[in-house]
Design a protein around this motif. Structure first.
Motif, mmCIF file in Angstrom:
data_model
loop_
_atom_site.group_PDB
_atom_site.id
_atom_site.type_symbol
_atom_site.label_atom_id
_atom_site.label_comp_id
_atom_site.label_asym_id
_atom_site.label_seq_id
_atom_site.Cartn_x
_atom_site.Cartn_y
_atom_site.Cartn_z
ATOM 1 N N LEU A 1 9.802 31.273 3.630
ATOM 2 C CA LEU A 1 9.227 30.611 2.469
ATOM 3 C C LEU A 1 7.849 30.104 2.858
ATOM 4 O O LEU A 1 7.690 29.499 3.921
ATOM 5 C CB LEU A 1 10.085 29.428 2.027
ATOM 6 C CG LEU A 1 11.550 29.703 1.707
ATOM 7 C CD1 LEU A 1 12.263 28.394 1.382
ATOM 8 C CD2 LEU A 1 11.674 30.682 0.562
ATOM 9 N N SER A 2 6.858 30.335 2.018
ATOM 10 C CA SER A 2 5.523 29.819 2.303
ATOM 11 C C SER A 2 4.829 29.458 1.004
ATOM 12 O O SER A 2 5.238 29.861 -0.074
ATOM 13 C CB SER A 2 4.697 30.844 3.092
ATOM 14 O OG SER A 2 4.498 32.009 2.314
ATOM 15 N N GLY A 3 3.776 28.694 1.146
ATOM 16 C CA GLY A 3 2.999 28.244 0.001
ATOM 17 C C GLY A 3 2.816 26.744 0.075
ATOM 18 O O GLY A 3 3.098 26.109 1.104
ATOM 19 N N PHE A 4 2.333 26.173 -1.009
ATOM 20 C CA PHE A 4 2.035 24.748 -1.044
ATOM 21 C C PHE A 4 2.891 24.079 -2.109
ATOM 22 O O PHE A 4 2.960 24.543 -3.248
ATOM 23 C CB PHE A 4 0.554 24.531 -1.342
ATOM 24 C CG PHE A 4 -0.341 25.046 -0.246
ATOM 25 C CD1 PHE A 4 -0.692 24.236 0.820
ATOM 26 C CD2 PHE A 4 -0.815 26.348 -0.267
ATOM 27 C CE1 PHE A 4 -1.504 24.722 1.843
ATOM 28 C CE2 PHE A 4 -1.630 26.832 0.745
ATOM 29 C CZ PHE A 4 -1.980 26.019 1.803
ATOM 30 N N VAL A 5 3.563 22.993 -1.725
ATOM 31 C CA VAL A 5 4.436 22.250 -2.634
ATOM 32 C C VAL A 5 3.961 20.806 -2.716
ATOM 33 O O VAL A 5 3.124 20.361 -1.928
ATOM 34 C CB VAL A 5 5.916 22.306 -2.176
ATOM 35 C CG1 VAL A 5 6.462 23.719 -2.303
ATOM 36 C CG2 VAL A 5 6.083 21.802 -0.757
ATOM 37 N N ASP A 6 4.516 20.054 -3.681
ATOM 38 C CA ASP A 6 4.054 18.695 -3.932
ATOM 39 C C ASP A 6 4.494 17.681 -2.882
ATOM 40 O O ASP A 6 3.788 16.713 -2.621
ATOM 41 C CB ASP A 6 4.528 18.229 -5.312
ATOM 42 C CG ASP A 6 3.899 19.040 -6.439
ATOM 43 O OD1 ASP A 6 2.772 19.535 -6.259
ATOM 44 O OD2 ASP A 6 4.542 19.180 -7.495
ATOM 45 N N ASN A 7 5.688 17.875 -2.281
ATOM 46 C CA ASN A 7 6.187 16.881 -1.324
ATOM 47 C C ASN A 7 7.255 17.501 -0.422
ATOM 48 O O ASN A 7 7.696 18.628 -0.646
ATOM 49 C CB ASN A 7 6.737 15.656 -2.058
ATOM 50 C CG ASN A 7 7.742 16.030 -3.135
ATOM 51 O OD1 ASN A 7 8.690 16.769 -2.870
ATOM 52 N ND2 ASN A 7 7.535 15.541 -4.349
ATOM 53 N N ASP A 8 7.664 16.743 0.593
ATOM 54 C CA ASP A 8 8.677 17.221 1.543
ATOM 55 C C ASP A 8 10.021 17.472 0.865
ATOM 56 O O ASP A 8 10.752 18.393 1.241
ATOM 57 C CB ASP A 8 8.862 16.216 2.689
ATOM 58 C CG ASP A 8 7.685 16.195 3.647
ATOM 59 O OD1 ASP A 8 7.072 17.261 3.860
ATOM 60 O OD2 ASP A 8 7.377 15.120 4.188
ATOM 61 N N THR A 9 10.354 16.662 -0.142
ATOM 62 C CA THR A 9 11.607 16.834 -0.861
ATOM 63 C C THR A 9 11.654 18.199 -1.537
ATOM 64 O O THR A 9 12.678 18.889 -1.493
ATOM 65 C CB THR A 9 11.783 15.715 -1.912
ATOM 66 O OG1 THR A 9 11.715 14.455 -1.241
ATOM 67 C CG2 THR A 9 13.099 15.837 -2.655
ATOM 68 N N GLN A 10 10.542 18.601 -2.130
ATOM 69 C CA GLN A 10 10.486 19.908 -2.789
ATOM 70 C C GLN A 10 10.610 21.036 -1.760
ATOM 71 O O GLN A 10 11.284 22.036 -2.000
ATOM 72 C CB GLN A 10 9.178 20.033 -3.576
ATOM 73 C CG GLN A 10 9.197 21.148 -4.582
ATOM 74 C CD GLN A 10 7.932 21.186 -5.416
ATOM 75 O OE1 GLN A 10 6.838 20.945 -4.921
ATOM 76 N NE2 GLN A 10 8.098 21.505 -6.692
ATOM 77 N N ALA A 11 10.001 20.862 -0.590
ATOM 78 C CA ALA A 11 10.090 21.875 0.471
ATOM 79 C C ALA A 11 11.535 22.029 0.944
ATOM 80 O O ALA A 11 12.028 23.148 1.125
ATOM 81 C CB ALA A 11 9.178 21.503 1.638
ATOM 82 N N THR A 12 12.212 20.915 1.142
ATOM 83 C CA THR A 12 13.617 20.943 1.565
ATOM 84 C C THR A 12 14.499 21.550 0.481
ATOM 85 O O THR A 12 15.403 22.339 0.764
ATOM 86 C CB THR A 12 14.097 19.518 1.911
ATOM 87 O OG1 THR A 12 13.263 18.991 2.946
ATOM 88 C CG2 THR A 12 15.543 19.512 2.376
#
Length: 190
Positions: A156-167
């Motif tokens: 998974l790659s790209g830019f997300v708003d926060n760590d919660t969204q990444a998890t």
């Protein structure tokens, strides 16, 4: 006289229109480094991503690779799978040489073993399943997440708003049938 709705005019028009619509919903606070980006920055990032993809495709050593390119405020994120370390190193070098690139975060991974036609089909099904699950999830902006699968291993790659969204994205990917492991290269927007 050319038809203004020909294919060569539609894609740029749609791209600019979508970027404009996205930017209209964002407030910009220049004193806050975590503030939303402006439409100009988003267009610049889109142009940089396109130039990096073109440069990678033009390079003889790396043109056959499936490299995902994401850009945020001039920072380029590369992900995908490479046959050897030389391809990984060369990809970062080529990306860094593109005008407007401030930094390259190279998350390319070496491929393990030979991939069969069956593996490729299975990987395509897994990738589609993950993208579908993310589209159905209200917390995810799935268009901001690139998914690459190789023999059940998902990146998974790209830019997300926060760590919660990444998890959360990682949890979604893990829940899809056929996923062996997940490499989470998602970065929080700065």
């Amino acid at each position: 006289m050319r038809n203004l709705l020909s294919h060569q005019y539609i894609l740029p028009l749609v791209t600019v229109s979508l970027l404009a619509l996205t930017a209209c919903n964002k407030a910009v606070d220049s004193s806050n480094p975590n503030a939303a980006t402006t439409i100009g920055v988003e267009i610049d990032d889109s142009v940089i991503s396109t130039k990096v993809r073109s440069a990678l495709m033009a390079d003889e050593l790396i043109k056959s690779m499936d490299v995902k390119v994401g850009t945020r405020k001039g920072e380029v994120l590369l992900s995908g799978f490479a046959d050897n370390q030389m391809q990984i190193d060369r990809s970062a070098f080529v990306a860094m040489a593109v005008e407007g690139v401030k930094k390259v975060d190279n998350k390319l991974t070496l491929k393990e073993g030979k991939q069969t036609v069956g593996n490729k089909v299975d990987d395509s099904v897994i990738t589609a399943g993950i993208k579908t699950a993310m589209l159905a999830d209200a917390q995810m902006k799935s268009m901001d997440v690139a998914v690459v699968t190789r023999k059940g291993e998902v990146q998974l790659s790209g830019f997300v708003d926060n760590d919660t969204q990444a998890t959360h994205a990682q949890d979604i990917a893990k829940s899809v049938s056929g996923v062996e492991s997940v490499i989470n290269n998602l970065k929080v927007k700065k």
